[in-house]
Motif scaffolding. Structure first.
Motif, short mmCIF file in Angstrom:
data_model
loop_
_atom_site.label_atom_id
_atom_site.label_comp_id
_atom_site.label_asym_id
_atom_site.label_seq_id
_atom_site.Cartn_x
_atom_site.Cartn_y
_atom_site.Cartn_z
N ARG A 14 0.80 -1.21 0.00
CA ARG A 14 0.00 0.00 0.00
C ARG A 14 0.84 1.27 0.00
NH1 ARG A 14 -3.45 -0.16 4.83
NH2 ARG A 14 -4.61 -1.67 3.64
N ASP A 15 2.06 1.20 0.46
CA ASP A 15 2.90 2.39 0.63
C ASP A 15 3.28 2.99 -0.72
OD1 ASP A 15 4.51 4.36 1.57
OD2 ASP A 15 6.07 3.05 2.36
N ASP A 16 2.86 4.25 -0.94
CA ASP A 16 3.18 4.93 -2.20
C ASP A 16 4.56 5.57 -2.18
OD1 ASP A 16 0.72 4.26 -3.24
OD2 ASP A 16 -0.24 6.10 -2.53
N THR A 17 5.15 5.74 -1.01
CA THR A 17 6.46 6.40 -0.94
C THR A 17 7.60 5.44 -1.28
OG1 THR A 17 6.68 5.94 1.43
CG2 THR A 17 5.62 8.02 0.78
N LEU A 18 7.37 4.15 -1.13
CA LEU A 18 8.40 3.17 -1.47
C LEU A 18 8.39 2.89 -2.96
CD1 LEU A 18 8.21 0.38 1.27
CD2 LEU A 18 10.09 1.92 0.84
N GLY A 19 9.57 2.78 -3.53
CA GLY A 19 9.67 2.38 -4.92
C GLY A 19 9.59 0.86 -5.05
N GLY A 20 9.71 0.39 -6.26
CA GLY A 20 9.63 -1.05 -6.50
C GLY A 20 10.72 -1.83 -5.80
N TRP A 21 11.95 -1.30 -5.85
CA TRP A 21 13.06 -2.01 -5.18
C TRP A 21 12.92 -1.97 -3.67
CZ3 TRP A 21 15.60 -5.39 -7.71
CH2 TRP A 21 15.79 -5.25 -9.08
N GLY A 67 6.91 1.76 11.77
CA GLY A 67 5.66 1.58 12.50
C GLY A 67 4.80 2.83 12.58
N ARG A 68 5.41 3.97 12.84
CA ARG A 68 4.64 5.21 12.95
C ARG A 68 4.01 5.58 11.62
NH1 ARG A 68 5.62 10.10 16.62
NH2 ARG A 68 6.19 8.29 17.81
N SER A 69 4.79 5.50 10.55
CA SER A 69 4.24 5.84 9.24
C SER A 69 3.22 4.79 8.78
CB SER A 69 5.35 5.99 8.20
OG SER A 69 6.09 4.79 8.07
N MET A 70 3.32 3.59 9.31
CA MET A 70 2.35 2.54 9.01
C MET A 70 0.97 2.96 9.51
SD MET A 70 2.78 -1.41 10.11
CE MET A 70 1.49 -2.60 9.95
N GLY A 71 0.91 3.49 10.70
CA GLY A 71 -0.36 3.98 11.25
C GLY A 71 -0.89 5.17 10.47
N ASP A 72 -0.01 6.09 10.07
CA ASP A 72 -0.44 7.25 9.28
C ASP A 72 -1.01 6.81 7.94
OD1 ASP A 72 0.45 8.85 11.33
OD2 ASP A 72 2.38 9.30 10.37
N ARG A 73 -0.37 5.82 7.31
CA ARG A 73 -0.88 5.33 6.03
C ARG A 73 -2.24 4.67 6.20
NH1 ARG A 73 4.43 4.34 5.47
NH2 ARG A 73 4.33 2.23 6.25
N GLU A 74 -2.42 3.96 7.28
CA GLU A 74 -3.71 3.32 7.54
C GLU A 74 -4.82 4.36 7.72
OE1 GLU A 74 -6.48 0.45 7.87
OE2 GLU A 74 -4.39 0.12 7.37
N VAL A 75 -4.50 5.44 8.44
CA VAL A 75 -5.48 6.52 8.64
C VAL A 75 -5.82 7.18 7.31
CG1 VAL A 75 -5.79 8.81 9.66
CG2 VAL A 75 -4.91 6.94 11.05
N ARG A 76 -4.80 7.49 6.51
CA ARG A 76 -5.05 8.10 5.19
C ARG A 76 -5.89 7.19 4.31
NH1 ARG A 76 0.42 9.54 5.38
NH2 ARG A 76 0.89 7.98 3.80
N HIS A 77 -5.60 5.90 4.35
CA HIS A 77 -6.35 4.94 3.54
C HIS A 77 -7.82 4.88 4.00
CE1 HIS A 77 -6.96 1.52 0.93
NE2 HIS A 77 -7.44 0.82 1.94
#
Length: 135
Positions: A38-45, A70-80
């Motif tokens: 789900r993370d848009d900030t990570l590239g393919g590699w 972990g912290r950004s994982m929660g932020d991504r979940e909230v945005r989603h």
């Protein structure tokens, strides 16, 4: 012959605890794999690297991922969740507004006259339905 009293209560407690922790870890593993995709900030590699790390060294990979992201994982979940809520609200708003769109009355009247021309409704029913549409 093994009887129930040969298995102590503390042993049963530890067995249940280990099963619970194992299931909890499996849920966390799948949640992390979903977060990687789900993370848009990570590239393919980056996604490939994290996925390989989490799959090949599962315990270490999960712990390192939670510590590092972990912290950004929660932020991504909230945005989603907010994006899903916005999409649902837009859908409901769009669906509810279909009766108020300009020109929709003309479409309804055209369908109504088609139904009358087929003989499915009488002229009196047509007039009543037309008044409902126009008012």
């Amino acid at each position: 012959m093994n009887l129930a009293y040969d298995y102590p209560v503390l042993g049963a407690f530890w067995t249940v605890m280990w099963i619970f922790l194992w299931v909890l870890w499996i849920v966390l593993l799948f949640r992390i794999i979903g977060d990687i995709f789900r993370d848009d900030t990570l590239g393919g590699w980056g996604k490939t690297g994290w996925l390989v790390f989490v799959v090949l060294l599962p315990f270490l990979g999960v712990f390192v991922y939670v510590l590092a992201r972990g912290r950004s994982m929660g932020d991504r979940e909230v945005r989603h969740a907010q994006a899903r809520q916005r999409a649902f609200d837009d859908y409901v708003r769009e669906t509810a507004d279909t009766g108020a769109k300009p020109g929709n009355e003309a479409d309804q009247l055209a369908k109504l006259s088609e139904i009358r021309s087929r003989g499915d409704i009488t002229d009196a029913e047509f007039q009543r339905a037309k008044e409902k549409i126009l008012h």
